[in-house]
Design a protein around this motif. Sequence first.
Motif, PDB file in Angstrom:
ATOM      1  N   ARG A  42      34.298 -38.295 -55.170  1.00 58.08           N
ATOM      2  CA  ARG A  42      33.427 -38.717 -55.691  1.00 58.08           C
ATOM      3  C   ARG A  42      33.427 -40.314 -56.042  1.00 58.08           C
ATOM      4  O   ARG A  42      32.643 -40.833 -56.778  1.00 58.08           O
ATOM      5  N   ARG A 133      26.159 -34.227 -53.204  1.00 59.36           N
ATOM      6  CA  ARG A 133      27.134 -35.534 -52.471  1.00 59.36           C
ATOM      7  C   ARG A 133      27.020 -36.868 -52.284  1.00 59.36           C
ATOM      8  O   ARG A 133      27.762 -37.899 -52.140  1.00 59.36           O
ATOM      9  N   ASN A 135      25.729 -40.933 -53.062  1.00 60.47           N
ATOM     10  CA  ASN A 135      25.922 -41.690 -53.857  1.00 60.47           C
ATOM     11  C   ASN A 135      24.456 -41.563 -55.188  1.00 60.47           C
ATOM     12  O   ASN A 135      24.257 -41.529 -56.358  1.00 60.47           O
ATOM     13  N   SER A 138      24.741 -38.900 -57.210  1.00 61.59           N
ATOM     14  CA  SER A 138      26.122 -38.886 -58.430  1.00 61.59           C
ATOM     15  C   SER A 138      25.896 -39.524 -59.406  1.00 61.59           C
ATOM     16  O   SER A 138      26.659 -39.174 -60.484  1.00 61.59           O
ATOM     17  N   LYS A 142      26.633 -39.048 -63.052  1.00 61.17           N
ATOM     18  CA  LYS A 142      28.138 -40.135 -63.306  1.00 61.17           C
ATOM     19  C   LYS A 142      27.136 -40.723 -65.180  1.00 61.17           C
ATOM     20  O   LYS A 142      27.916 -40.664 -66.572  1.00 61.17           O
TER      21      LYS A 142
END
Length: 582
Positions: A42, A133, A135, A138, A142
Amino acid sequence: MLRTNTCGELRISEVGKTVTLCGWVQTLRDKGGVVWIDLRDRYGVTQLIFEEGQASTELINLATSVGREFVISATGVVTERYSKNDKIPTGDIEIKVEKMEVLNKSKVPPFLIEDDTDGGEELRMKYRYLDLRRNPVSSKLKLRHKMLQATRSYLSNQDFMEVETPVLIKSTPEGARDFVVPSRVNQGEFYALPQSPQTFKQLLMVSGFDKYFQIVKCFRDEDLRADRQPEFTQIDCEMSFVTREDILNTFEGLVRFLFKEVKGIEVGEFVHMQYDDAMRLYGSDKPDVRFEMPFVEINSVAKGKGFGIFDQSELVVAICAKGCAEYTRKQLDALTDFVRKPQIGAKGLVYLKCNQDGTFKSSVDKFYSQEDLKQWAEAAGAEAGDLLLVLSGDTDHTRKAMNELRLEMGNQLGLRDDSVFKPLWIIDFPLLEWDEETQRYHAMHHPFTSPNKEDLKLLDIDPGAVKANAYDLVINGVEIGGGSIRIHDRETQALMFDHLGFTPEEAKAQFGFLMDAFEYGAPPHGGIAFGFDRLCALFGGSQSIRDYIAFPKNTSARDVMIDSPSMVSPDQLKELGIKLDK
């Protein structure tokens, strides 16, 4: 730890260092004498290299045997890459692998685990754990994490106390539909999942906790859209001994802090606009004020000229699109088709072109002289080169349709810039709104909202004219949060319930606990709740809140990954005392 470093942190300064990385195989390239593997976690991607003559045949064979999404561990030396990749932070280095272990194999994934995937939305939701998974997905979680931390930091530093309130509560008749939970111990009775912690946070004010917040799950059984989910998250807040201005100032501070901490930008002035002005000028209680184009009512210059559609209309309203007089007939026909869509519902569109030579051209020229059309232009502040777009009909419906047309023009002209943020407080909402179906008034926000003091006398003679001491925060046409100063005495609350159609017995059965609490020294208080998922979507530049929820439901309120909701066994129903009709 099985690893010494993550796949996103190694740089050229660490050449020569022996490291162990763990992660998922994103790609494998076998060029005969050299094998490369892009290893992902990650934190990022790091390239692994296996070269004949430097790595054993056994190690190279192992490297070529792995597939996409295999979980592996690799130990080796950080070396400078011969062919650098400036698109990733680790692009200056690679790991010359000396040892590798397959920690777990993987089936071929149903779609590419890459930024640009080949998987459709429904497929990706079914395998959401794989989609997470990627980008682009994820990174949104974040952002959500960063906003959670910043929110807690700001509110804690302002002396707010985080308090958890119950999830199994009592069903209430106001607002959206409740999700209900049967009680096994008290058969025939039901809990409800909270639509908000409203009454509990008011009770906390009675308890003396003068600054409360909670980042809380809420539940509403309502039809879904892109910005709705059956379960969602609120930043829920309440304060005692405050005025409306105190609350607006405090939470302007929160929003400014979030923009600064999370996006690194300073937002400008938080404009205050009355609800009535928002509806008159923009046809919406959540107007997008990144661009101008306010409504201009032209009844006085458009009516009485023999054009029956206007003459029979309650409202004739225009917007001025600057520099758009050159719109073609095809473009104007497309706008007419747009406003005629069933979800917008206008019967037609009238236009007026303000030509560069000072003349005017409209779609209703036979009813209006050049002098008449000049009066339209002057009323709307239109100049040579501008285009007036005009709708008519009953006031509420016409304003709503014009709001949609205004937003469409904002899109076409590139005026709705996602990098610009214009916050706006909408204040002085109506306290009550009339419901034709039930033939009674409903609370526009909720039954605990305080009327403005000067309007309290109107409750008995003109309930629809009473303004609420309520406020919504709107950013770029999206309602981010809303709240109000609350009723804090039993008499006013009883009066409010009476005007909402509650009998004294019904009010006591539903809210007697709150009414009783008001008799033990309830302080003046008010609060606000922000739609946290919506706030995340705004910060991330997305239309859908689902992108910012780890495991969202689809538009049918289903979780296709775990196949929920689902049937339960007859034994479970029997325990709960529930019988299903056959």
